[in-house]
Write a protein that holds these residues in place. Structure first.
Motif, PDB file in Angstrom:
ATOM      1  N   ILE A 165       0.837  -1.201   0.000  1.00  0.00           N
ATOM      2  CA  ILE A 165       0.000   0.000   0.000  1.00  0.00           C
ATOM      3  C   ILE A 165       0.877   1.258   0.000  1.00  0.00           C
ATOM      4  CG2 ILE A 165      -1.578   1.339   1.456  1.00  0.00           C
ATOM      5  CD1 ILE A 165      -2.934  -1.297   2.251  1.00  0.00           C
ATOM      6  N   ALA A 166       1.863   1.290   0.909  1.00  0.00           N
ATOM      7  CA  ALA A 166       2.701   2.494   1.043  1.00  0.00           C
ATOM      8  C   ALA A 166       3.473   2.759  -0.246  1.00  0.00           C
ATOM      9  CB  ALA A 166       3.649   2.331   2.228  1.00  0.00           C
ATOM     10  N   VAL A 167       4.138   1.729  -0.764  1.00  0.00           N
ATOM     11  CA  VAL A 167       4.933   1.913  -1.984  1.00  0.00           C
ATOM     12  C   VAL A 167       3.996   2.086  -3.186  1.00  0.00           C
ATOM     13  CG1 VAL A 167       6.710   0.907  -3.486  1.00  0.00           C
ATOM     14  CG2 VAL A 167       6.877   0.612  -1.011  1.00  0.00           C
ATOM     15  N   GLY A 168       2.897   1.357  -3.182  1.00  0.00           N
ATOM     16  CA  GLY A 168       1.936   1.454  -4.292  1.00  0.00           C
ATOM     17  C   GLY A 168       1.370   2.856  -4.418  1.00  0.00           C
ATOM     18  N   GLN A 169       1.085   3.481  -3.288  1.00  0.00           N
ATOM     19  CA  GLN A 169       0.559   4.862  -3.340  1.00  0.00           C
ATOM     20  C   GLN A 169       1.628   5.810  -3.877  1.00  0.00           C
ATOM     21  OE1 GLN A 169       1.501   7.611  -1.234  1.00  0.00           O
ATOM     22  NE2 GLN A 169       0.022   8.972  -2.249  1.00  0.00           N
ATOM     23  N   ALA A 170       2.877   5.579  -3.478  1.00  0.00           N
ATOM     24  CA  ALA A 170       3.960   6.442  -3.979  1.00  0.00           C
ATOM     25  C   ALA A 170       4.096   6.292  -5.499  1.00  0.00           C
ATOM     26  CB  ALA A 170       5.265   6.094  -3.267  1.00  0.00           C
ATOM     27  N   VAL A 171       3.929   5.063  -5.983  1.00  0.00           N
ATOM     28  CA  VAL A 171       4.013   4.830  -7.436  1.00  0.00           C
ATOM     29  C   VAL A 171       2.796   5.451  -8.142  1.00  0.00           C
ATOM     30  CG1 VAL A 171       3.988   3.031  -9.236  1.00  0.00           C
ATOM     31  CG2 VAL A 171       5.494   2.796  -7.242  1.00  0.00           C
ATOM     32  N   TYR A 172       1.635   5.382  -7.498  1.00  0.00           N
ATOM     33  CA  TYR A 172       0.426   6.012  -8.076  1.00  0.00           C
ATOM     34  C   TYR A 172       0.688   7.498  -8.361  1.00  0.00           C
ATOM     35  CZ  TYR A 172      -4.082   8.468  -7.913  1.00  0.00           C
ATOM     36  OH  TYR A 172      -5.137   9.327  -8.168  1.00  0.00           O
ATOM     37  N   ILE A 173       1.354   8.172  -7.429  1.00  0.00           N
ATOM     38  CA  ILE A 173       1.672   9.586  -7.658  1.00  0.00           C
ATOM     39  C   ILE A 173       2.839   9.703  -8.656  1.00  0.00           C
ATOM     40  CG2 ILE A 173       2.385  11.777  -6.597  1.00  0.00           C
ATOM     41  CD1 ILE A 173      -0.396  10.854  -5.684  1.00  0.00           C
ATOM     42  N   GLY A 174       3.862   8.861  -8.465  1.00  0.00           N
ATOM     43  CA  GLY A 174       5.043   8.931  -9.337  1.00  0.00           C
ATOM     44  C   GLY A 174       4.711   8.749 -10.813  1.00  0.00           C
ATOM     45  N   LYS A 175       3.727   7.903 -11.098  1.00  0.00           N
ATOM     46  CA  LYS A 175       3.332   7.635 -12.495  1.00  0.00           C
ATOM     47  C   LYS A 175       2.928   8.901 -13.256  1.00  0.00           C
ATOM     48  CE  LYS A 175      -0.029   4.435 -12.759  1.00  0.00           C
ATOM     49  NZ  LYS A 175      -0.304   4.500 -14.100  1.00  0.00           N
ATOM     50  N   HIS A 176       2.595   9.955 -12.534  1.00  0.00           N
ATOM     51  CA  HIS A 176       2.251  11.201 -13.223  1.00  0.00           C
ATOM     52  C   HIS A 176       3.488  11.861 -13.843  1.00  0.00           C
ATOM     53  CE1 HIS A 176      -1.302  10.748 -10.571  1.00  0.00           C
ATOM     54  NE2 HIS A 176      -1.932  11.322 -11.569  1.00  0.00           N
ATOM     55  N   PHE A 177       4.671  11.396 -13.431  1.00  0.00           N
ATOM     56  CA  PHE A 177       5.908  12.051 -13.879  1.00  0.00           C
ATOM     57  C   PHE A 177       6.924  11.110 -14.517  1.00  0.00           C
ATOM     58  CE2 PHE A 177       4.236  14.156 -10.047  1.00  0.00           C
ATOM     59  CZ  PHE A 177       3.828  15.339 -10.636  1.00  0.00           C
ATOM     60  N   ALA A 178       6.871   9.829 -14.190  1.00  0.00           N
ATOM     61  CA  ALA A 178       7.786   8.836 -14.784  1.00  0.00           C
ATOM     62  C   ALA A 178       6.958   7.582 -15.020  1.00  0.00           C
ATOM     63  CB  ALA A 178       8.951   8.553 -13.835  1.00  0.00           C
ATOM     64  N   LYS A 179       6.907   7.164 -16.283  1.00  0.00           N
ATOM     65  CA  LYS A 179       6.030   6.033 -16.636  1.00  0.00           C
ATOM     66  C   LYS A 179       6.613   4.713 -16.140  1.00  0.00           C
ATOM     67  CE  LYS A 179       3.883   8.390 -20.440  1.00  0.00           C
ATOM     68  NZ  LYS A 179       3.596   8.536 -21.854  1.00  0.00           N
ATOM     69  N   GLU A 191      -0.787  -3.246 -11.285  1.00  0.00           N
ATOM     70  CA  GLU A 191      -2.110  -3.666 -11.793  1.00  0.00           C
ATOM     71  C   GLU A 191      -2.834  -4.494 -10.725  1.00  0.00           C
ATOM     72  OE1 GLU A 191      -2.662  -3.121 -15.232  1.00  0.00           O
ATOM     73  OE2 GLU A 191      -4.286  -4.500 -15.722  1.00  0.00           O
ATOM     74  N   ARG A 192      -2.075  -5.407 -10.113  1.00  0.00           N
ATOM     75  CA  ARG A 192      -2.640  -6.312  -9.102  1.00  0.00           C
ATOM     76  C   ARG A 192      -3.155  -5.510  -7.899  1.00  0.00           C
ATOM     77  NH1 ARG A 192       2.198  -9.213  -8.623  1.00  0.00           N
ATOM     78  NH2 ARG A 192       1.810 -10.019 -10.688  1.00  0.00           N
ATOM     79  N   ILE A 193      -2.311  -4.607  -7.378  1.00  0.00           N
ATOM     80  CA  ILE A 193      -2.709  -3.927  -6.133  1.00  0.00           C
ATOM     81  C   ILE A 193      -3.745  -2.834  -6.404  1.00  0.00           C
ATOM     82  CG2 ILE A 193      -0.598  -4.500  -4.863  1.00  0.00           C
ATOM     83  CD1 ILE A 193       0.398  -1.661  -5.359  1.00  0.00           C
ATOM     84  N   SER A 194      -3.669  -2.222  -7.583  1.00  0.00           N
ATOM     85  CA  SER A 194      -4.633  -1.148  -7.855  1.00  0.00           C
ATOM     86  C   SER A 194      -5.993  -1.714  -8.265  1.00  0.00           C
ATOM     87  CB  SER A 194      -4.095  -0.168  -8.904  1.00  0.00           C
ATOM     88  OG  SER A 194      -3.888  -0.843 -10.120  1.00  0.00           O
ATOM     89  N   GLY A 195      -6.046  -3.027  -8.470  1.00  0.00           N
ATOM     90  CA  GLY A 195      -7.336  -3.675  -8.740  1.00  0.00           C
ATOM     91  C   GLY A 195      -8.113  -3.940  -7.456  1.00  0.00           C
ATOM     92  N   ARG A 196      -7.489  -3.751  -6.319  1.00  0.00           N
ATOM     93  CA  ARG A 196      -8.178  -4.022  -5.044  1.00  0.00           C
ATOM     94  C   ARG A 196      -9.253  -2.980  -4.797  1.00  0.00           C
ATOM     95  NH1 ARG A 196      -4.851  -7.726  -2.054  1.00  0.00           N
ATOM     96  NH2 ARG A 196      -5.941  -7.346  -0.096  1.00  0.00           N
ATOM     97  N   GLU A 197     -10.351  -3.435  -4.200  1.00  0.00           N
ATOM     98  CA  GLU A 197     -11.456  -2.503  -3.886  1.00  0.00           C
ATOM     99  C   GLU A 197     -10.989  -1.373  -2.990  1.00  0.00           C
ATOM    100  OE1 GLU A 197     -15.024  -4.085  -2.078  1.00  0.00           O
ATOM    101  OE2 GLU A 197     -15.154  -5.538  -3.718  1.00  0.00           O
TER     102      GLU A 197
END
Ligand SMILES: N[C@@H](CCC(=O)N[C@@H](CS)C(=O)NCC(=O)O)C(=O)O
Length: 227
Positions: A165-179, A191-197
């Motif tokens: 969750i912690a790293v996934g959220q950081a990547v969620y924001i990071g994706k706006h600047f580095a693909k 894909e796996r973690i962001s598919g969670r409800e």
């Protein structure tokens, strides 16, 4: 009752995401991402005027990493947390705190692309450098997820936890600047973690967004002599 003070698409999202995974009642107070975070009322919750802030058991907490540790200790020692003495404890702490390394680059890039309101204030050097440093963090995640063990679907050998969750959220924001496309294991994990409800429930629900665009490319560096 637990109260989370939250700005959508900020680091408070990682605490919101965790709260959705925990079976505890909580309420959310949404704040705008503006100077109101410096009001005396808000500073009494979070002394540097940052989100998240958490009210719990009559106490007030700031720092998302500390909140994640505390909430896991209180409510989910085995599922979301990994307590002292358990095999994945060291890795759990490492990846929990690595989330802040990733977030620091994303925060600088947010400031460069969004918070600074005049182009003269922005630096193509900082934009390029910080996007490259973010990609270096993705390399670290990719290497971890490529470590050959059976069913390495998450950051920890023992399975999904609060550090995804912690790293996934950081990547969620990071994706706006580095693909992330160039990192196959990272992309599959995301894909796996962001598919969670619980992730979907932590996204902005019609409120104002910090990020109006999906992606903010770094500006080209000025030609030599024009810098
Ligand atoms: N290390 C802190 C960082 C908190 C932080 O800087 N949050 C940002 C949003 S992601 C914030 O509140 N910024 C408001 C500001 O700097 O004025 C944590 O993880 O809680």
């Amino acid at each position: 009752m637990i109260t989370l003070h939250h700005v959508p698409q900020s680091r408070s999202m990682r605490v919101l995401w965790l709260l959705h995974e925990l079976e505890v009642p909580f309420q959310v107070v949404i704040h705008p991402f503006d100077k109101s975070l410096r009001s005396p009322e808000f500073l009494s919750l979070s002394p540097a005027g940052r989100v998240p802030a958490l009210e719990i058991e009559g106490e007030r907490m700031f720092e998302s990493g500390a909140m994640i540790e505390y909430l896991c200790e209180r409510f989910s020692e085995e599922r979301m947390g990994r307590m002292p003495g358990t095999p994945d404890r060291m890795a759990w702490l490492t990846w929990l705190h690595f989330a802040e390394t990733v977030s620091a680059h994303a925060a600088t890039l947010t400031q460069q692309h969004i918070m600074l309101y005049d182009d003269k204030m922005r630096s193509p050097y900082v934009m390029k450098l910080e996007a490259a440093r973010l990609a270096k963090c993705y390399e670290a995640i990719e290497a971890r997820l490529s470590t050959p063990i059976e069913n390495r679907d998450y950051l920890l050998t023992s399975g999904f936890s609060a550090v995804d969750i912690a790293v996934g959220q950081a990547v969620y924001i990071g994706k706006h600047f580095a693909k992330i496309d160039a990192f196959p294991e990272l992309s599959a994990w995301y894909e796996r973690i962001s598919g969670r409800e619980s992730f979907q429930a932590s996204l902005p629900q019609g409120e104002q967004r910090v990020y109006e665009q999906e992606f903010y490319p770094a500006w080209p560096l000025p030609k030599e002599g024009n810098a």
